[in-house]
Write a protein that holds these residues in place. Structure first.
Motif, PDB file in Angstrom:
ATOM      1  N   UNK A 126     -17.679   0.358  -7.166  1.00  0.00           N
ATOM      2  CA  UNK A 126     -17.580   1.523  -6.187  1.00  0.00           C
ATOM      3  C   UNK A 126     -17.013   1.240  -4.855  1.00  0.00           C
ATOM      4  N   UNK A 127     -16.920   0.071  -4.507  1.00  0.00           N
ATOM      5  CA  UNK A 127     -16.596  -0.241  -3.220  1.00  0.00           C
ATOM      6  C   UNK A 127     -14.954   0.012  -3.187  1.00  0.00           C
ATOM      7  N   UNK A 128     -14.704   0.496  -1.975  1.00  0.00           N
ATOM      8  CA  UNK A 128     -13.056   0.930  -1.797  1.00  0.00           C
ATOM      9  C   UNK A 128     -12.109  -0.351  -1.806  1.00  0.00           C
ATOM     10  N   UNK A 129     -11.300  -0.271  -2.734  1.00  0.00           N
ATOM     11  CA  UNK A 129     -10.109  -1.246  -3.023  1.00  0.00           C
ATOM     12  C   UNK A 129      -9.590  -1.637  -1.454  1.00  0.00           C
ATOM     13  N   UNK A 130      -9.042  -0.512  -0.972  1.00  0.00           N
ATOM     14  CA  UNK A 130      -8.118  -0.774   0.167  1.00  0.00           C
ATOM     15  C   UNK A 130      -8.950  -1.524   1.388  1.00  0.00           C
ATOM     16  N   UNK A 131     -10.157  -1.096   1.496  1.00  0.00           N
ATOM     17  CA  UNK A 131     -11.065  -1.858   2.393  1.00  0.00           C
ATOM     18  C   UNK A 131     -11.360  -3.290   2.291  1.00  0.00           C
ATOM     19  N   UNK A 132     -11.558  -3.560   0.938  1.00  0.00           N
ATOM     20  CA  UNK A 132     -12.008  -4.754   0.403  1.00  0.00           C
ATOM     21  C   UNK A 132     -10.832  -5.938   0.634  1.00  0.00           C
ATOM     22  N   UNK A 133      -9.632  -4.925   0.241  1.00  0.00           N
ATOM     23  CA  UNK A 133      -8.542  -5.969   0.486  1.00  0.00           C
ATOM     24  C   UNK A 133      -8.182  -6.105   2.043  1.00  0.00           C
TER      25      UNK A 133
END
Length: 461
Positions: free
Chosen positions: A209-216
């Protein structure tokens, strides 16, 4: 003044110039020129001129003439491209815009700062740029189509050289031919596991559920896409390395890939959109860093190759082709190419254009000698070992056919291309309605576009 401060002042000035232009354009906008069925607005010229000033250039009203001349050229090419059914795909436009915005974001210090400076979202700015970029790419394709297939024979090169004024022949500084053999450390599966584990952990966070864009943005080690949340835009299969393409074109929009390895490290990706033969993806990359043990193995390997080459048990060209890890040079026998001269692909490189570390390595060598293997870091940040080979060193001299045939051939080819383009533009101008505002009639850059009354081209607006 710090670099960030300089960037802030530059972008702020661009923004204020753009806003001032936009406000004024609503009041004073007018037609600067007409090319066939297309118009060039004064506001377009003023916007480009404001950006020219914002880059630190001195005020120069004559530069507006140059801007208009470029716009006229682009319109004429784009119109012919439409007639000849030469088109540009949405993917090509997206890729071009994304490339520009990545550069601008890097200069600004990130996407958020760029949006603040532009006073608009990047999505909005992309849409504003799209018509202009689309037309520019169509014009570029048309120009390439006009000059495709043009080449020069050795006799044409000789005649071109003989037509030059001997007093104006160029003077070339020291040039060298240099080869390199590169070995990058190869990690074992066990040594790579820590990097795979890191990628797997980040993928697990996204899957939960973590935001992909934020992780990137926070963790991806791809500097080109991380500021954009890992977004790589639309690409065809050829736009990716094969491992990436194999995964990207197998997934459906919204699907998250498993972790996989490429030459750049460990990735996982998500497909955002499919459009025909193009796919838009975003990814997270964890680069593989060399361990002390892998570096030691690479050093032993290159030392062994070096000894065989120096002892004449193996010639340099064969060794580079067989063992070098530099894909840009290994199939050229390890020889570096002059990147400013890609048409003739000459190996003669001005000494002052060499990478500083390469220049240092060959500075004391005589032709035919090799530098000892040494650790280095390439332009992508990868660490490895290399040794260099100095094949030849040409002292400063005035241009001549014997030593400089490749450079003279390139100049002769460019001259032939320019003449072909001039003929094409002259022919199109004669049959195209062109109307230029009177305030530009004194521009030297536009003299060729201005015709006497009675010609097909009309020079008064």
């Amino acid at each position: 003044m710090s670099r960030n401060r300089c960037i802030f002042l530059f972008l702020t000035l661009v923004t204020f110039s753009y806003q001032a232009w936009a406000q004024e354009a609503k009041v004073i906008d007018k037609v600067a020129a007409v090319v066939g069925s297309n118009i060039i607005l004064q506001s377009e010229i003023e916007m480009q001129y404001a950006q020219y000033l914002a880059q630190g250039n001195k005020a120069n009203e004559d530069f507006k003439c140059y801007i208009l001349q470029q716009q006229l050229t682009q319109k004429l090419l784009a119109q012919q491209a439409a007639i000849d059914s030469i088109d540009v795909s949405e993917g090509e436009v997206d890729d071009n815009i994304n490339s520009r915005l990545r550069y601008m974001s890097n200069q600004a210090g990130g996407q958020e700062r760029l949006e603040q400076f532009l006073n608009r979202s990047l999505l909005q700015y992309k849409e504003e740029m799209r018509p202009s970029v689309y037309e520019q790419l169509k014009a570029n394709k048309m120009q390439q189509d006009i000059v495709s297939g043009i080449d020069v024979t050795p006799l044409e090169v000789k005649r071109y050289f003989e037509s030059l004024d001997t007093d104006s022949l160029p003077y070339f500084n020291t040039e060298v031919e240099v080869g390199e053999l590169v070995i990058f450390p190869q990690l074992t599966r066990e040594e790579k596991q820590q990097f795979r584990d890191r990628a797997e952990d980040l993928r697990r966070q996204v899957a939960e559920g973590a935001d992909f864009a934020t992780i990137a943005r926070l963790y991806s080690q791809d500097p080109g896409s991380a500021p954009y949340g890992g977004d790589l835009g639309f690409n065809t299969r050829d736009g990716f390395v094969k491992e990436f393409s194999a995964v990207a074109f197998r997934l459906k929009p919204g699907e998250l890939s498993p972790v996989f390895e490429s030459e750049y490290g460990f990735h996982f990706l998500e497909v955002l959109e499919r459009r025909g033969e193009e796919v838009r993806t975003r990814h997270v990359l964890i680069q593989i860093k060399p361990t002390a043990a892998s570096l030691a193995r690479a050093k032993t390997h290159i030392d062994s190759i070096y000894e065989h080459v120096v002892d004449n048990k193996l010639d340099f060209y064969t060794a580079a082709t067989l063992y070098s890890d530099n894909k840009e040079t290994k199939y050229n026998g390890g020889m570096l190419l002059n990147m400013e001269n890609q048409q003739s692909r000459t190996t003669m490189i001005p000494a002052d254009k060499l990478d500083a570390s390469v220049f240092t390595a060959i500075d004391t060598l005589q032709p035919g000698q090799y530098s000892r293997p040494a650790e280095f870091t390439d332009r992508t940040g990868k660490t490895g070992y290399r040794f260099t080979y100095l094949k030849s060193r040409t002292p400063p001299h005035q241009a001549n056919l014997e030593q400089d045939f490749a450079k003279i051939k390139e100049a002769a080819l460019q001259d032939k291309i320019n003449r072909k383009l001039s003929e094409w533009f002259e022919g199109r101008r004669k049959v195209t309605f062109i109307n230029i505002n009177e305030e530009y009639h004194d521009c030297d850059d536009l003299k060729i576009w201005l015709k006497e009354q009675g010609d097909t081209t009309v020079a008064k607006l």
